[in-house]
Scaffold this motif. Structure first.
Motif, PDB file in Angstrom:
ATOM      1  N   SER A  16     -17.143-119.237  30.437  1.00 51.18           N
ATOM      2  CA  SER A  16     -18.264-120.594  30.294  1.00 51.18           C
ATOM      3  C   SER A  16     -19.156-120.190  29.346  1.00 51.18           C
ATOM      4  O   SER A  16     -20.388-120.894  29.462  1.00 51.18           O
ATOM      5  N   LYS A  17     -18.998-119.188  28.607  1.00 48.49           N
ATOM      6  CA  LYS A  17     -20.265-118.571  27.533  1.00 48.49           C
ATOM      7  C   LYS A  17     -20.382-119.523  26.581  1.00 48.49           C
ATOM      8  O   LYS A  17     -19.225-119.702  26.139  1.00 48.49           O
ATOM      9  N   CYS A  18     -21.685-119.498  26.082  1.00 49.57           N
ATOM     10  CA  CYS A  18     -21.719-120.255  24.738  1.00 49.57           C
ATOM     11  C   CYS A  18     -22.975-119.363  23.873  1.00 49.57           C
ATOM     12  O   CYS A  18     -23.947-119.242  24.688  1.00 49.57           O
ATOM     13  N   THR A  19     -22.629-118.795  22.859  1.00 48.75           N
ATOM     14  CA  THR A  19     -23.537-118.150  22.060  1.00 48.75           C
ATOM     15  C   THR A  19     -23.584-118.590  20.585  1.00 48.75           C
ATOM     16  O   THR A  19     -22.656-119.106  20.239  1.00 48.75           O
ATOM     17  N   PHE A  20     -24.998-118.658  20.136  1.00 48.97           N
ATOM     18  CA  PHE A  20     -25.012-119.123  18.741  1.00 48.97           C
ATOM     19  C   PHE A  20     -25.651-118.198  18.002  1.00 48.97           C
ATOM     20  O   PHE A  20     -26.499-117.272  18.034  1.00 48.97           O
ATOM     21  N   ASP A  21     -24.868-117.736  16.679  1.00 49.23           N
ATOM     22  CA  ASP A  21     -25.121-116.838  15.782  1.00 49.23           C
ATOM     23  C   ASP A  21     -26.060-117.456  14.811  1.00 49.23           C
ATOM     24  O   ASP A  21     -25.555-118.362  14.046  1.00 49.23           O
ATOM     25  N   GLU A  22     -27.262-117.107  14.650  1.00 48.06           N
ATOM     26  CA  GLU A  22     -28.322-117.715  13.957  1.00 48.06           C
ATOM     27  C   GLU A  22     -28.215-117.391  12.410  1.00 48.06           C
ATOM     28  O   GLU A  22     -28.179-118.315  11.530  1.00 48.06           O
ATOM     29  N   GLN A  23     -27.576-116.205  12.144  1.00 48.79           N
ATOM     30  CA  GLN A  23     -27.391-115.812  10.918  1.00 48.79           C
ATOM     31  C   GLN A  23     -26.346-116.536  10.205  1.00 48.79           C
ATOM     32  O   GLN A  23     -26.200-117.063   9.131  1.00 48.79           O
ATOM     33  N   LEU A  24     -25.077-116.569  10.919  1.00 44.79           N
ATOM     34  CA  LEU A  24     -23.980-117.523  10.599  1.00 44.79           C
ATOM     35  C   LEU A  24     -24.083-118.916  10.822  1.00 44.79           C
ATOM     36  O   LEU A  24     -23.209-119.621  10.049  1.00 44.79           O
ATOM     37  N   GLY A  25     -24.619-119.318  11.641  1.00 45.86           N
ATOM     38  CA  GLY A  25     -24.763-120.668  11.988  1.00 45.86           C
ATOM     39  C   GLY A  25     -23.473-121.173  12.899  1.00 45.86           C
ATOM     40  O   GLY A  25     -22.992-122.284  12.603  1.00 45.86           O
ATOM     41  N   VAL A  26     -22.984-120.450  13.568  1.00 47.24           N
ATOM     42  CA  VAL A  26     -21.673-120.740  14.250  1.00 47.24           C
ATOM     43  C   VAL A  26     -21.738-120.386  15.801  1.00 47.24           C
ATOM     44  O   VAL A  26     -22.675-119.374  16.443  1.00 47.24           O
ATOM     45  N   PHE A  27     -21.319-121.138  16.525  1.00 44.89           N
ATOM     46  CA  PHE A  27     -21.233-120.895  17.994  1.00 44.89           C
ATOM     47  C   PHE A  27     -19.801-120.346  18.457  1.00 44.89           C
ATOM     48  O   PHE A  27     -18.721-120.391  17.572  1.00 44.89           O
ATOM     49  N   SER A  28     -20.097-119.537  19.382  1.00 42.72           N
ATOM     50  CA  SER A  28     -18.891-118.678  20.130  1.00 42.72           C
ATOM     51  C   SER A  28     -18.772-119.285  21.445  1.00 42.72           C
ATOM     52  O   SER A  28     -19.669-119.214  22.157  1.00 42.72           O
TER      53      SER A  28
END
Length: 135
Positions: free
Chosen positions: A89-101
């Protein structure tokens, strides 16, 4: 059956096994008959153990994420439903790419909340980025 099956999983299995569990308790629209077995695997190692134990026992299985967009027959499922626990249930956001995993077990409402907190709109805003990255 459940206790016998649980023994197949080993001491390092993280999760639980229920027998004849109504799937209506695990879907967002609250319909569905019983699963022969409901197995919650809380991490990747436990998921692999559950899948291997089902294969070895000849029990068909399906994976269940958050239970949304899912219609289950009132007759249920005569196999094992492997539910993805907290470790999925993890959710991370890559600020540089602008995408969620996003993990397969994350509730959609949690993704929407995290996206809103970052000023992001619905998934349609990401479709172009996804298509460009997958080519």
């Amino acid at each position: 059956m459940a206790s016998g099956f649980a023994r197949r999983l080993g001491d390092d299995f993280s999760g639980y096994v229920l027998e004849n569990e109504p799937l209506s308790r695990h879907t967002t629209i609250r319909i569905g008959g019983p699963a022969r077995l409901l197995i919650e695997a809380r991490d990747l190692h436990s998921l692999i153990e559950a899948c291997e134990a089902c294969r070895e026992a000849g029990i068909p299985w399906v994976a269940l994420g958050g239970g949304s967009n899912l219609l289950v027959s009132d007759a249920g499922f005569q196999g094992a439903v492997i539910s993805l626990g907290d470790g999925f249930s993890k959710c991370t956001f890559d600020e540089q790419l602008g995408v969620f995993s996003v993990g397969a077990g994350l509730r959609l409402s949690q993704l929407v909340r995290q996206a809103a907190e970052r000023g992001r709109t619905g998934p349609w805003a990401y479709l172009g980025q996804w298509a460009a990255q997958s080519e």
